[in-house]
Design a protein around this motif. Sequence first.
Motif, PDB file in Angstrom:
ATOM      1  N   UNK A 163     -30.363  70.872  19.627  1.00  0.00           N
ATOM      2  CA  UNK A 163     -29.909  69.491  19.405  1.00  0.00           C
ATOM      3  C   UNK A 163     -29.069  69.026  20.591  1.00  0.00           C
ATOM      4  N   UNK A 164     -28.168  69.882  21.077  1.00  0.00           N
ATOM      5  CA  UNK A 164     -27.330  69.545  22.235  1.00  0.00           C
ATOM      6  C   UNK A 164     -28.215  69.247  23.448  1.00  0.00           C
ATOM      7  N   UNK A 165     -29.258  70.040  23.643  1.00  0.00           N
ATOM      8  CA  UNK A 165     -30.170  69.859  24.775  1.00  0.00           C
ATOM      9  C   UNK A 165     -30.873  68.494  24.690  1.00  0.00           C
ATOM     10  N   UNK A 166     -31.331  68.132  23.501  1.00  0.00           N
ATOM     11  CA  UNK A 166     -31.998  66.835  23.309  1.00  0.00           C
ATOM     12  C   UNK A 166     -31.015  65.700  23.568  1.00  0.00           C
ATOM     13  N   UNK A 167     -29.805  65.821  23.032  1.00  0.00           N
ATOM     14  CA  UNK A 167     -28.781  64.794  23.242  1.00  0.00           C
ATOM     15  C   UNK A 167     -28.519  64.606  24.741  1.00  0.00           C
ATOM     16  N   UNK A 168     -28.371  65.703  25.450  1.00  0.00           N
ATOM     17  CA  UNK A 168     -28.106  65.653  26.894  1.00  0.00           C
ATOM     18  C   UNK A 168     -29.259  64.985  27.640  1.00  0.00           C
ATOM     19  N   UNK A 169     -30.482  65.235  27.203  1.00  0.00           N
ATOM     20  CA  UNK A 169     -31.646  64.601  27.831  1.00  0.00           C
ATOM     21  C   UNK A 169     -31.629  63.085  27.611  1.00  0.00           C
ATOM     22  N   UNK A 170     -31.163  62.657  26.441  1.00  0.00           N
ATOM     23  CA  UNK A 170     -31.042  61.214  26.155  1.00  0.00           C
ATOM     24  C   UNK A 170     -29.912  60.594  26.981  1.00  0.00           C
ATOM     25  N   UNK A 171     -28.827  61.342  27.193  1.00  0.00           N
ATOM     26  CA  UNK A 171     -27.605  60.837  27.850  1.00  0.00           C
ATOM     27  C   UNK A 171     -27.742  60.916  29.370  1.00  0.00           C
ATOM     28  N   UNK A 172     -28.594  60.052  29.922  1.00  0.00           N
ATOM     29  CA  UNK A 172     -28.899  60.121  31.362  1.00  0.00           C
ATOM     30  C   UNK A 172     -27.719  59.729  32.247  1.00  0.00           C
ATOM     31  N   UNK A 173     -26.754  58.984  31.698  1.00  0.00           N
ATOM     32  CA  UNK A 173     -25.584  58.567  32.491  1.00  0.00           C
ATOM     33  C   UNK A 173     -24.394  59.502  32.292  1.00  0.00           C
ATOM     34  N   UNK A 174     -24.581  60.578  31.514  1.00  0.00           N
ATOM     35  CA  UNK A 174     -23.530  61.572  31.258  1.00  0.00           C
ATOM     36  C   UNK A 174     -22.250  60.926  30.725  1.00  0.00           C
ATOM     37  N   UNK A 175     -22.415  60.003  29.786  1.00  0.00           N
ATOM     38  CA  UNK A 175     -21.266  59.303  29.192  1.00  0.00           C
ATOM     39  C   UNK A 175     -20.680  60.060  28.004  1.00  0.00           C
ATOM     40  N   UNK A 176     -21.462  60.958  27.432  1.00  0.00           N
ATOM     41  CA  UNK A 176     -21.003  61.644  26.233  1.00  0.00           C
ATOM     42  C   UNK A 176     -21.354  60.885  24.965  1.00  0.00           C
ATOM     43  N   UNK A 177     -22.057  59.771  25.122  1.00  0.00           N
ATOM     44  CA  UNK A 177     -22.548  59.005  23.980  1.00  0.00           C
ATOM     45  C   UNK A 177     -23.855  58.339  24.391  1.00  0.00           C
ATOM     46  N   UNK A 178     -24.605  57.871  23.403  1.00  0.00           N
ATOM     47  CA  UNK A 178     -25.885  57.217  23.663  1.00  0.00           C
ATOM     48  C   UNK A 178     -25.811  55.754  23.262  1.00  0.00           C
ATOM     49  N   UNK A 179     -26.442  54.918  24.064  1.00  0.00           N
ATOM     50  CA  UNK A 179     -26.526  53.490  23.753  1.00  0.00           C
ATOM     51  C   UNK A 179     -27.946  53.185  23.274  1.00  0.00           C
ATOM     52  N   UNK A 180     -28.142  51.966  22.814  1.00  0.00           N
ATOM     53  CA  UNK A 180     -29.479  51.541  22.411  1.00  0.00           C
ATOM     54  C   UNK A 180     -30.442  51.654  23.590  1.00  0.00           C
ATOM     55  N   UNK A 181     -29.966  51.320  24.786  1.00  0.00           N
ATOM     56  CA  UNK A 181     -30.816  51.427  25.985  1.00  0.00           C
ATOM     57  C   UNK A 181     -31.260  52.873  26.214  1.00  0.00           C
ATOM     58  N   UNK A 182     -30.358  53.816  25.988  1.00  0.00           N
ATOM     59  CA  UNK A 182     -30.715  55.240  26.122  1.00  0.00           C
ATOM     60  C   UNK A 182     -31.839  55.594  25.146  1.00  0.00           C
TER      61      UNK A 182
END
Length: 162
Positions: A96-115
């Motif tokens: 799950x952490x790996x998938x989250x990191x793949x979504x978080x391309x800006x390394x913000x620690x959170x995901x936006x709708x754009x992500x």
Amino acid sequence: TFMSEAVAGPRAWEASPSEHRKWVEVFKACDEDNKGYLSREDFKVAIVMLFGYKPCKIEADSVMSSVNPTTSGLSLTEFLNIIRKKKEAQLYRNEIRHIFTAFDVHYCGFLTLEDFKRAFSQVAPKLPERTVLEVFRETDQDSDGHVSFRDFEYAMKHGQAE
């Protein structure tokens, strides 16, 4: 939910022979006096040796309450089963952490709708945008426009139960 379909839950996972041997060795090392079972304290030491943390009272209570009442502790078979399940859960959380990191391309620690839109356009390009929006809203627990790892992990795990 869509999130539950996006990632399969913990897969049946088998320890390698060397890992299995290590678990048996830890059991034997923690089985003081060669009783053939682990007491509550033995179990705690074994978890420290294998996972690097001391189990809390709730975890120890839970494990020891599942033990056959006629024995005084955890048999090797019960121990191996518990360790395998803990390892599966650990691997699943890492996935799950790996998938989250793949979504978080800006390394913000959170995901936006754009992500979410970017990720879904890559893995499911024909998915309607409204579905992506629905998934985002479902995952954004506090509706602040940001999906934290905690929100993401909850959505992935919660979806498994349904």
